[in-house]
Design a protein around this motif. Structure first.
Motif, PDB file in Angstrom:
ATOM      1  N   GLY A 262      67.877  37.612  19.007  1.00  0.00           N
ATOM      2  CA  GLY A 262      67.820  36.914  19.231  1.00  0.00           C
ATOM      3  C   GLY A 262      66.886  36.418  19.753  1.00  0.00           C
ATOM      4  N   LEU A 263      66.595  36.980  20.473  1.00  0.00           N
ATOM      5  CA  LEU A 263      64.868  36.686  21.842  1.00  0.00           C
ATOM      6  C   LEU A 263      63.891  36.780  20.564  1.00  0.00           C
ATOM      7  CD1 LEU A 263      65.576  38.351  25.090  1.00  0.00           C
ATOM      8  CD2 LEU A 263      65.999  35.938  24.570  1.00  0.00           C
ATOM      9  N   ARG A 264      63.541  37.862  19.727  1.00  0.00           N
ATOM     10  CA  ARG A 264      62.751  37.642  18.885  1.00  0.00           C
ATOM     11  C   ARG A 264      62.496  36.699  17.778  1.00  0.00           C
ATOM     12  NH1 ARG A 264      60.789  43.408  18.276  1.00  0.00           N
ATOM     13  NH2 ARG A 264      62.716  44.913  19.128  1.00  0.00           N
TER      14      ARG A 264
ATOM     15  N   HIS B  62      65.288  43.793  31.642  1.00  0.00           N
ATOM     16  CA  HIS B  62      65.640  45.356  31.274  1.00  0.00           C
ATOM     17  C   HIS B  62      67.394  45.794  30.153  1.00  0.00           C
ATOM     18  CE1 HIS B  62      62.810  48.307  31.676  1.00  0.00           C
ATOM     19  NE2 HIS B  62      62.424  48.218  33.211  1.00  0.00           N
ATOM     20  N   ALA B  63      68.025  44.422  31.262  1.00  0.00           N
ATOM     21  CA  ALA B  63      69.301  44.380  30.232  1.00  0.00           C
ATOM     22  C   ALA B  63      68.994  43.572  29.423  1.00  0.00           C
ATOM     23  CB  ALA B  63      70.166  43.710  31.549  1.00  0.00           C
ATOM     24  N   LEU B  64      68.566  41.907  29.350  1.00  0.00           N
ATOM     25  CA  LEU B  64      67.960  41.950  27.551  1.00  0.00           C
ATOM     26  C   LEU B  64      67.112  42.374  26.962  1.00  0.00           C
ATOM     27  CD1 LEU B  64      66.841  38.047  30.141  1.00  0.00           C
ATOM     28  CD2 LEU B  64      68.857  38.465  29.111  1.00  0.00           C
TER      29      LEU B  64
ATOM     30  N   ALA C 106      62.220  34.195  28.807  1.00  0.00           N
ATOM     31  CA  ALA C 106      61.566  34.071  27.543  1.00  0.00           C
ATOM     32  C   ALA C 106      60.752  34.213  26.342  1.00  0.00           C
ATOM     33  CB  ALA C 106      61.285  32.526  27.871  1.00  0.00           C
ATOM     34  N   LEU C 107      59.460  35.068  27.032  1.00  0.00           N
ATOM     35  CA  LEU C 107      58.307  35.363  26.338  1.00  0.00           C
ATOM     36  C   LEU C 107      58.792  37.077  25.894  1.00  0.00           C
ATOM     37  CD1 LEU C 107      55.572  34.420  29.069  1.00  0.00           C
ATOM     38  CD2 LEU C 107      56.508  33.516  26.382  1.00  0.00           C
ATOM     39  N   LEU C 108      59.290  37.104  26.906  1.00  0.00           N
ATOM     40  CA  LEU C 108      60.137  38.992  25.895  1.00  0.00           C
ATOM     41  C   LEU C 108      59.855  39.408  25.270  1.00  0.00           C
ATOM     42  CD1 LEU C 108      60.976  41.469  28.667  1.00  0.00           C
ATOM     43  CD2 LEU C 108      63.100  40.537  27.656  1.00  0.00           C
ATOM     44  N   GLY C 109      60.876  38.759  23.798  1.00  0.00           N
ATOM     45  CA  GLY C 109      60.643  38.936  22.589  1.00  0.00           C
ATOM     46  C   GLY C 109      59.685  38.933  22.070  1.00  0.00           C
ATOM     47  N   ASP C 110      58.935  38.007  22.304  1.00  0.00           N
ATOM     48  CA  ASP C 110      57.431  37.802  21.922  1.00  0.00           C
ATOM     49  C   ASP C 110      57.805  36.817  20.740  1.00  0.00           C
ATOM     50  OD1 ASP C 110      54.700  37.410  21.481  1.00  0.00           O
ATOM     51  OD2 ASP C 110      53.992  39.418  20.374  1.00  0.00           O
TER      52      ASP C 110
END
Length: 323
Positions: free
Chosen positions: A71-73, A95-97, A141-145
């Motif tokens: 989902g984060l993508r 890192h867990a996310l 929120a930005l992690l998955g770009d």
């Protein structure tokens, strides 16, 4: 893109969101406004699949969010900066996310650097200030770009430098063609950040339009006119539906007519103008006027109500002492 269609959420006899329909488009920052208890957070949680709607739908790029793998993508969100495990370090949390969403480890270092937390990556979150937690939530929120981003009250706890950084970040994300939805109760932040607004009250849509157009709906919009013949101009404007009141010197404040129309009428009647300046209503004025009957929690607006109640209390107390 975020699409909300006839979205409704009921908790027993309480309707938190009622038939809400709006679209959040890419390439601009959309502000999400409403009085306390309006249903903003509930709506955002339904968009992200955290709350199940009673009826209606909310989709991200055409699909319910819970159908997106990793989902984060697809969408990133900051809903509650305090909803993190205080015993973890900032790096461990991210890192867990990243592992759960199949993201490369390098993204953790990249987003920590972007939000200004690289120097405290190994510190436990329990020792973070609210502003630091907000930055960590933005990093997540930005992690998955992702192409879609949602932020609920993102500037709470941030210092002035942090607020300015967040404004620039949101504008940059929108300029990159992303969909950015920002909920906030700070009108000044919306004026400085948002291009478009979605305004709700008691779970229902009040407006979905450009920020400037919404602000112009407020009664505070006016035109300042300076003329050597204020009485003559007043006599010309009033029959056209304008409300005219004196200001300082020979100036007039006019509502109900545009600056262009005032100029036309003055020209037709050969009245000289020294100044013709439109004054746009503030976003806060428009918001307060248009949500006045949709606020569940409103303090007594009488300036002396508190003083009156204290005076009554003291009088009652003295009477009791005499008895």
């Amino acid at each position: 893109m975020i699409e909300v269609n006839e979205l409704t959420k009921r908790y027993g006899a309480v309707t938190a969101v009622n038939g809400l329909t709006f679209t959040v488009r890419p390439g601009r920052v959309t502000g999400f406004l409403g009085p306390n208890g309006a249903g903003k957070s509930t709506t955002m949680r339904m968009i992200l699949g955290l709350n199940r709607p009673t009826s209606g739908s909310a989709t991200i790029d055409g699909h319910p969010f819970d159908r997106h793998k990793a989902g984060l993508r697809h969408a990133g969100a900051l809903l509650d900066a305090g909803d993190v495990h205080g015993g973890r370090t900032a790096a461990a949390h991210l890192h867990a996310l990243a592992r759960g969403n199949g993201l490369p480890r390098r993204r953790v270092a990249e987003v920590l650097e972007e939000v200004g937390l690289a120097g405290v990556a190994r510190r436990r979150i329990a020792g973070f200030s609210l502003g630091m937690r907000q930055r960590l939530g933005i990093a997540a929120a930005l992690l998955g770009d992702p192409p879609v981003l949602l932020f609920d009250e993102p500037v709470n706890g941030l210092d002035p430098e942090g607020v300015r950084w967040v404004r620039g970040l949101f504008r940059r994300l929108a300029a990159e063609g992303r969909t950015v939805l920002v909920s906030s109760h700070l009108m000044s932040e919306m004026e400085n950040t948002a291009d478009h607004l979605v305004v709700i009250g008691r779970g229902e849509l009040i407006a979905a339009q450009a920020l400037a157009a919404f602000a112009a709906r407020g009664a505070g919009a006016s035109v300042t006119v300076r003329t050597p013949d204020p009485d003559g101009l007043t006599a010309v404007l009033t029959p056209e539906g304008a409300a005219v009141r004196p200001a300082d010197g020979r100036a007039l404040t006019v509502t109900g007519l545009s600056a262009a129309r005032i100029g036309e009428l003055a020209h037709q009647h050969r009245i000289m103008l020294y100044e013709l300046a439109p004054r746009t209503a503030s976003l806060e004025q428009a918001f307060m006027e248009l949500t006045a009957d949709r606020a569940d929690y409103r303090a007594d607006s009488r300036a002396d109500s508190w003083a009156d109640s204290r005076a009554d209390y003291r009088a009652d107390s003295r009477a009791g002492d005499r008895r």
